[in-house]
Design a protein around this motif. Structure first.
Motif, PDB file in Angstrom:
ATOM      1  N   PRO A 216      30.971   8.035  16.534  1.00 43.18           N
ATOM      2  CA  PRO A 216      31.686   8.033  15.257  1.00 43.18           C
ATOM      3  C   PRO A 216      32.706   6.892  15.215  1.00 43.18           C
TER       4      PRO A 216
ATOM      5  N   ILE B  95      31.385   9.276   1.874  1.00 40.41           N
ATOM      6  CA  ILE B  95      30.421   9.767   2.863  1.00 40.41           C
ATOM      7  C   ILE B  95      29.082  10.004   2.181  1.00 40.41           C
TER       8      ILE B  95
ATOM      9  N   VAL C 208      29.758   4.865  11.078  1.00 44.67           N
ATOM     10  CA  VAL C 208      29.142   6.131  11.504  1.00 44.67           C
ATOM     11  C   VAL C 208      30.195   7.211  11.356  1.00 44.67           C
ATOM     12  N   TYR C 209      29.921   8.187  10.486  1.00 45.92           N
ATOM     13  CA  TYR C 209      30.868   9.271  10.249  1.00 45.92           C
ATOM     14  C   TYR C 209      30.646  10.398  11.256  1.00 45.92           C
ATOM     15  N   ARG C 210      29.362  10.735  11.471  1.00 48.88           N
ATOM     16  CA  ARG C 210      29.052  11.832  12.382  1.00 48.88           C
ATOM     17  C   ARG C 210      27.685  11.586  13.014  1.00 48.88           C
ATOM     18  N   VAL C 211      27.533  11.962  14.274  1.00 52.03           N
ATOM     19  CA  VAL C 211      26.250  11.862  14.979  1.00 52.03           C
ATOM     20  C   VAL C 211      25.680  13.264  15.090  1.00 52.03           C
ATOM     21  N   LEU C 212      24.469  13.454  14.537  1.00 58.05           N
ATOM     22  CA  LEU C 212      23.812  14.756  14.573  1.00 58.05           C
ATOM     23  C   LEU C 212      22.804  14.804  15.714  1.00 58.05           C
TER      24      LEU C 212
ATOM     25  N   PRO D 140      21.574  12.558   5.891  1.00 57.24           N
ATOM     26  CA  PRO D 140      21.565  11.861   7.180  1.00 57.24           C
ATOM     27  C   PRO D 140      20.471  10.791   7.203  1.00 57.24           C
TER      28      PRO D 140
ATOM     29  N   LEU E 125      22.131  10.262  11.923  1.00 57.86           N
ATOM     30  CA  LEU E 125      23.511   9.836  11.676  1.00 57.86           C
ATOM     31  C   LEU E 125      23.896  10.142  10.239  1.00 57.86           C
ATOM     32  N   ILE E 126      25.148  10.467  10.054  1.00 53.14           N
ATOM     33  CA  ILE E 126      25.714  10.532   8.707  1.00 53.14           C
ATOM     34  C   ILE E 126      26.642   9.333   8.586  1.00 53.14           C
TER      35      ILE E 126
END
Length: 136
Positions: free
Chosen positions: A76, A123, A105-109, A127, A114-115
């Motif tokens: 992130p 945002i 990169v806001y969040r790694v799933l 994803p 990626l979000i």
């Protein structure tokens, strides 16, 4: 008949018993049935060996492929560029750019998804696969 000295037998007649075939082979019905059961058992064995061979081949191929793959790790806050695919609206012309961004990169799933967030903080709701992004 001139070459081999016997009548021609169609392959279907060999598989499907007729009185003529049984008389020529001098087999009784019981022996003929027993030989066909043995052939059916062999077919099951060959089918299982083919399935096992296919699975072993698939495992070898996946191992060889995975040996060369270097997974991309994202964190992130990292800046990335997003690929523009030909079916997207951004790909208008032949000489249009292949990458768009930068995005953060806001969040790694899980599953390497990626979000992303735009630079102004907006945002993205969907994803994106990590294969479709490149480090900035």
């Amino acid at each position: 008949m001139l070459v081999y000295g016997t009548e021609v037998v169609i392959p279907a007649k060999v598989e499907i018993p007729s009185l003529r075939i049984i008389q020529e082979a001098e087999l009784s019905d019981v022996e003929w049935i027993r030989s066909h059961y043995e052939q059916l058992d062999l077919i099951d064995g060959k089918r299982m060996s083919a399935v096992c061979h296919g699975q072993l081949y698939q495992n070898r191929m996946s191992r060889a492929f995975n040996k060369r793959v270097k997974p991309k790790q994202f964190a992130p806050g990292q800046l990335v560029l997003k690929k523009i695919f030909p079916h997207q609206d951004e790909a208008n012309e032949k000489f249009s750019p292949n990458l768009k961004g930068p995005y953060m990169v806001y969040r790694v799933l899980s599953g390497r998804a990626l979000i992303l967030a735009e630079m102004d903080g907006e945002i993205w709701p969907k994803p994106i696969n990590s294969d479709a992004v490149k480090r900035y």
